[in-house]
Scaffold this active site. Sequence first.
Site, mmCIF file in Angstrom:
data_model
loop_
_atom_site.group_PDB
_atom_site.id
_atom_site.type_symbol
_atom_site.label_atom_id
_atom_site.label_comp_id
_atom_site.label_asym_id
_atom_site.label_seq_id
_atom_site.Cartn_x
_atom_site.Cartn_y
_atom_site.Cartn_z
ATOM 1 C CB CYS A 37 -0.863 -0.003 1.264
ATOM 2 S SG CYS A 37 0.159 0.013 2.758
ATOM 3 C CG HIS A 102 3.204 -0.964 12.209
ATOM 4 N ND1 HIS A 102 4.519 -1.288 11.981
ATOM 5 C CD2 HIS A 102 2.479 -1.762 11.399
ATOM 6 C CE1 HIS A 102 4.593 -2.257 11.092
ATOM 7 N NE2 HIS A 102 3.360 -2.566 10.709
ATOM 8 C CB CYS A 124 0.817 4.904 7.346
ATOM 9 S SG CYS A 124 -0.398 5.254 6.060
ATOM 10 C CG HIS A 152 -0.837 -4.370 15.672
ATOM 11 N ND1 HIS A 152 -0.493 -3.134 15.191
ATOM 12 C CD2 HIS A 152 -0.722 -5.222 14.631
ATOM 13 C CE1 HIS A 152 -0.182 -3.240 13.902
ATOM 14 N NE2 HIS A 152 -0.312 -4.521 13.548
ATOM 15 C CD GLU A 154 -2.995 1.014 13.134
ATOM 16 O OE1 GLU A 154 -2.701 0.087 12.348
ATOM 17 O OE2 GLU A 154 -4.030 1.688 13.024
ATOM 18 C CB THR A 192 -5.365 1.546 9.714
ATOM 19 O OG1 THR A 192 -4.152 0.837 9.958
ATOM 20 C CG2 THR A 192 -5.292 2.934 10.289
ATOM 21 C CG ASN A 252 -2.475 -5.991 5.821
ATOM 22 O OD1 ASN A 252 -2.561 -6.455 4.686
ATOM 23 N ND2 ASN A 252 -1.305 -5.698 6.372
ATOM 24 C CB SER A 294 3.671 -5.476 4.969
ATOM 25 O OG SER A 294 3.043 -6.634 5.495
HETATM 26 O O1 10G Z 1 -1.202 -5.188 9.021
HETATM 27 P P1 10G Z 1 -0.257 -4.711 10.014
HETATM 28 O O2 10G Z 1 -0.770 -3.548 10.803
HETATM 29 O O3 10G Z 1 0.231 -5.766 10.974
HETATM 30 O O4 10G Z 1 1.026 -4.127 9.289
HETATM 31 P P2 10G Z 1 1.817 -4.584 7.974
HETATM 32 O O5 10G Z 1 3.165 -3.985 8.138
HETATM 33 O O6 10G Z 1 1.724 -6.025 7.756
HETATM 34 O O7 10G Z 1 1.071 -3.894 6.746
HETATM 35 C C1 10G Z 1 1.071 -2.508 6.538
HETATM 36 C C2 10G Z 1 0.209 -1.863 7.523
HETATM 37 C C3 10G Z 1 0.633 -0.991 8.437
HETATM 38 C C4 10G Z 1 1.934 -0.335 8.374
HETATM 39 C C5 10G Z 1 -0.232 -0.662 9.573
HETATM 40 S S1 10G Z 1 -1.104 0.780 9.307
HETATM 41 FE FE1 SF4 Z 2 -1.329 3.198 5.726
HETATM 42 FE FE2 SF4 Z 2 -1.523 0.976 7.080
HETATM 43 FE FE3 SF4 Z 2 -3.386 1.589 5.337
HETATM 44 FE FE4 SF4 Z 2 -1.035 0.880 4.476
HETATM 45 S S1 SF4 Z 2 -2.432 -0.424 5.609
HETATM 46 S S2 SF4 Z 2 -2.220 2.656 3.752
HETATM 47 S S3 SF4 Z 2 0.289 1.688 6.042
HETATM 48 S S4 SF4 Z 2 -2.915 2.715 7.173
#
Ligand code: 10G
Ligand code: SF4
Length: 336
Positions: A37, A102, A124, A152, A154, A192, A252, A294
């Site tokens: 993302c 996060h 973010c 977590h 965040e 989020t 996520n 991610s």
């Molecule tokens: O899904 P989470 O929050 O565990 O993080 P990620 O690093 O796997 O994916 C990107 C999402 C964020 C940085 C959290 S907003």
């Molecule tokens: Fe931002 Fe987290 Fe959404 Fe990605 S998943 S756009 S890092 S809030």
Amino acid sequence: MDSEGRSPLAAACAAADAWVGVAGPRTVLLASPRSWCAGVERAVEVVERLLEEPGRRGRPLFVRKQIVHNTHVVRGLERRGVVFVEELDEVPEGATVVFSAHGVSPAVREEARGRGLEAVDATCPLVTKVHAEARRFSARGDTVVLIGHDGHEEVEGTLGEAPEHSVLVQSPSDVRDVEVPDPDRVTYLTQTTLAADETAEAVDALRARFPRLKEPPSDDICYATTNRQNALEAIVPGAGLVLVIGSANSSNSLRLVERTRRAGTAAHLIGDATGIRPGWLAGVATVALTAGASAPQALVDEVIRALSGLGPVTVQEHSTAVENVRFAPPKEVRTP
Ligand code: 10G
Ligand code: SF4
């Protein structure tokens, strides 16, 4: 001998037989959007730009926590010299430290200032938005009920904005135990990366207890989380198996697996192609494939290549949204 009492050769032959048994043509339904993302792109770019700054060459660069929850991303940056730490006391005074995507609590920012660290914030902007809401609503006298997962990063960061005025709710069943000073002054916020369906249940439970519950001005579950869930949901009905690429601590990515399982389809989280088990593919002619926010796209290509090793693969990409979100990097790494 292995755990089943087989010699290494017998175990290798059995493994080869298992893969041969699931060989054959397959269709891969590829979800779009998937993978990185805008917040992850920005966070990785922050670290890469710092690594490349001529003035910094030779000085260690520290990142507090995993920059994003993906072991491939983290290992790749470690190979380039980045040092990942759990807490700031592991960072020498005066060094540069990046805060992960996060987000962090004000207490962490304060600690960095106190120790004379140069902090570069890769949070973010959509997480920063939730922090701002927590500050605003607690300042007007509301209790902030944060829906999210305990432990977590965040959630720790958001709760840290107003710890005395915040309560964490992880599931609808937690709602009955929520204690607030004034039931008419309650606002909910969310992590989020939650599953939309589960979150709606928690909000319903909160509204039943606090009829004057206030909501965030715009959804805290971000566009990328929503898009990845919708994209996968659109292809699941045609698939016998769902593979979600992502690391085990990626919220996520886990939500994508759980949502699919709740809908009754077999789903597995895999870190990369080596995570695929032959037994999952038995009798499965169509695999739905996606990657959490991610997980790099390269891992998706690798999984498709691995499946192609079992027979001809037809890839059908299904797009439910076009993403063109980009976030500017923080001022510390902006090129003039
Ligand atoms: O899904 P989470 O929050 O565990 O993080 P990620 O690093 O796997 O994916 C990107 C999402 C964020 C940085 C959290 S907003
Ligand atoms: Fe931002 Fe987290 Fe959404 Fe990605 S998943 S756009 S890092 S809030």
